[in-house]
Design a protein around this motif. Structure first.
Motif: not given
Length: 630
Positions: A248-269
């Motif tokens: 799944y390609v998950w796009v959320d353009r509110r994230f501008e920091d890679a660490d925060s994007l990864k952490a949120s994706a881990q929680a979602l996964l």
């Protein structure tokens, strides 16, 4: 009991005739409540929009919470003659303010970020109480309608359970974010307090490989490779093994920091890698009768369901509701699930994201260049300084193109500054002796064999001057060997000598013939000694000027090689020209490998006088924000 308070939180009415009083609490969402009043109840006039409603469960004495009135539905028919009031929990007051323009926090704690949002309240209804988490994610918000969305988004990247709780018994109201209990603390058992159970297993939302994408577009869209060992996705191997690969390609353009994007994706996964299993449970609230804590079925607690057919189930209560705390106080409806829904996973939030994306400034890819043209030598390099602003989200390319030509000048003389007197000191008191190359015989060849004729100055006459003598006496000597010797004397009077001579020299020439010949000479060994005493030299430079000869003058030679340095790092290129030389590997970078924003310097040093013509070209992605509007 239902109490009405005005917008100043002053009690103005108690609704004795209210019935069908219900509430519904959902984990990490806005709670709701409702009640009905007869149409002719005079206290309807106190139930104005945005007045507050305090609800207490009389059967258990539990304080349910503080709500405010939003819609009101009036029904008048043969079977209905009443007004139904819908209420939202007062946490919804955070929807009354906005985050205008752009806001960013970097490396702040969870508490600092929450307090930053709460500080934007026009009316300070809420303050932060307990905060069980300390995380250092980066957050960015822009043109947010309401503070509640940004507030709840702070906990979205968490990879562990969390719960927002509210205390509205005192003002300002207190907001807490706590770590809920992960151990079983209450129980529903068939034949005891279980009335009805419905189970739903939904595998349609399974995701076991997720490609997170954040701010930007195209090649400039934020991804997680730099913080995930170069891999652009996260995956759950156990889920893949059991259900097969579901990416799944998950796009959320509110994230501008890679660490925060990864952490949120881990929680979602973690949440989406297994099927959603939910239970709709109708139970009896026995806590008011038994006083047993295990019978308190409350939001956020881990409950164990023991059923002979379903087995033993342990999951969190994500929703708690009562349909009528007045008419049926012991009936409670629960939703128990292995997943929790919040503002980050509901459909309402997906719609909200679309709205946010419409107003978010995304930016665009740009190309910039810095030109340079000047003389340089081995001691004075061509120094090209350029600036990368903070608004550059990504630097895609940074390349150098240059060429070397002859040194160029525009004049041959400059004006002097005379009237200067200077005395130099001699190097006297030294004696130097030079040795000759004596003992050498050398014969020089003459130019003999030539005849030279000189022209006379003939044709002149000369007369000598008269000489007067008083008397001339002439005497003879005595002959040797004569005994009777005698002398003779003659006297000549002086006037006899008065006379003159005339000489005439006619015109004539002299011819001389010099035969061929040589000259031999011998130089003996010898030396020359010189003694120079201490002395000085005085001179005066009078005031004067040098006229400038204007024009463009070039040297006839060019450098043979150059040295290139970028932020002090040497580029392995020594040729006197180059095209599209990649400078990215040599630019100054931070600890994460990101090119530093700010000043950078490229130095090109030739090995002799020359002229450097250079251009630095930058391709970058820049945000559409910052500064004013001029």
């Amino acid at each position: 009991m239902i109490k009405i308070l005005n917008r100043s939180r002053q009690p103005i009415a108690i609704l004795e005739n209210a019935h069908s009083v219900s509430y519904k609490k959902r984990l990490n969402e806005i709670w709701g409540a409702s009640f009905i009043l007869p149409l002719d109840d005079p206290k309807n006039k106190e139930c104005e929009p945005f007045n507050y409603v305090e609800i207490v469960d009389d059967a258990t004495g539990e304080y349910i919470g503080l709500f405010r009135i939003v819609p009101a539905k009036t029904s008048k028919s043969e079977s209905s003659y009443a007004i139904q009031y819908e209420c939202d929990h007062v946490i919804a007051t955070l929807l009354d303010d906005v985050l205008f323009k752009y806001h960013q926090t970097i490396n702040w704690t969870t508490r600092q970020n929450i307090e930053y949002i709460l500080a934007r309240q026009t009316t300070k209804h809420w303050r932060l109480g307990r905060c069980d988490f300390t995380r250092y994610f980066h957050y960015k918000w822009e043109n947010e309608n309401g503070l509640l969305g940004p507030l709840f988004s702070i906990a979205q990247p968490f990879d562990q359970p969390y719960e927002w709780t509210f205390d509205t018994t005192s003002y300002p109201w207190t907001l807490n974010i706590v770590e809920p209990q992960n151990a079983v603390s209450c129980e529903i058992r068939y034949g005891v307090n279980q009335r009805e159970v419905h189970r739903e297993v939904d595998p349609t939302g399974i995701i076991n490989r997720i490609y997170p994408q954040g701010y930007g577009e195209g090649i400039n869209q934020l991804s997680i490779e730099k913080v995930n060992n170069g891999v652009p996705y996260l995956q759950d191997d156990a889920s893949i093994s059991k259900f097969g690969l579901i990416p799944y390609v998950w796009v959320d353009r509110r994230f501008e920091d890679a660490d925060s994007l990864k952490a949120s994706a881990q929680a979602l996964l973690k949440e989406r890698s297994v099927p959603k299993v939910s239970y709709q449970v109708s139970a009896a609230d026995l806590s008011s009768l038994t006083g047993v804590d295990a019978h308190k079925l409350k939001l956020g607690r881990i409950v164990r369901i023991t059923d002979p057919d379903l087995g033993i189930i342990e999951a969190r209560i994500v929703s708690e509701a009562k349909k009528d705390i007045v008419g049926a106080p012991g009936e409670i409806e629960l939703e128990i699930a292995n997943k929790t829904e919040n503002l980050g996973t509901t459909q309402a939030d997906l719609e909200r994201r679309q709205q946010i994306n419409e107003v978010y400034a995304q930016g665009a890819t740009n190309i910039d260049s810095h030109d340079y043209n000047d003389n340089a030598d081995q001691n004075n390099p061509a120094s090209i300084r350029f600036y990368l602003p903070d608004e550059m989200v990504r630097v895609n390319k940074l390349e150098l193109t240059f060429d070397t030509s002859e040194f160029r000048t525009y004049g041959k003389a400059t004006e002097g500054g005379g009237a200067t007197s200077t005395t130099t000191s001699g190097g006297g008191a030294t004696t130097a002796t030079s040795s000759s190359g004596g003992g050498v015989s050398t014969s020089t060849a003459s130019g003999g064999g030539s005849s030279q004729t000189s022209s006379a100055g003939g044709g002149t006459q000369t007369t000598t001057s008269t000489r007067n003598f008083s008397q001339l006496n002439l005497m003879s000597g005595i002959p040797e060997g004569l005994s009777n010797a005698h002398v003779h004397e003659v006297q000549i009077p002086g006037d006899r000598f008065n006379h003159s001579h005339e000489i005439t020299i006619g015109s004539h020439t002299h011819s001389v013939s010099i035969p061929s010949h040589t000259h031999n000479f011998n130089v003996p060994n010898h030396s020359h000694s010189v003694s120079i005493p201490n002395h000085t030299h005085d001179f005066t430079l009078p005031d004067h000027t040098h006229e400038i000869q204007h024009g463009i003058f070039k040297l006839n030679t060019t450098p043979s090689r150059v040295t290139i340095k970028v932020d002090g790092n040497t580029v392995p290129h020594t040729s006197t020209s180059g095209q599209n030389i990649d400078l990215i590997p040599y630019l100054g970078k931070d600890s994460s490998g990101r090119v530093n924003r700010g000043w950078h310097t490229v130095e090109i040093t030739p090995n002799s006088l020359g002229r450097i013509t250079a251009q630095i070209t930058t391709q970058f992605f820049i945000q559409s924000r910052g500064g004013g509007n001029f």
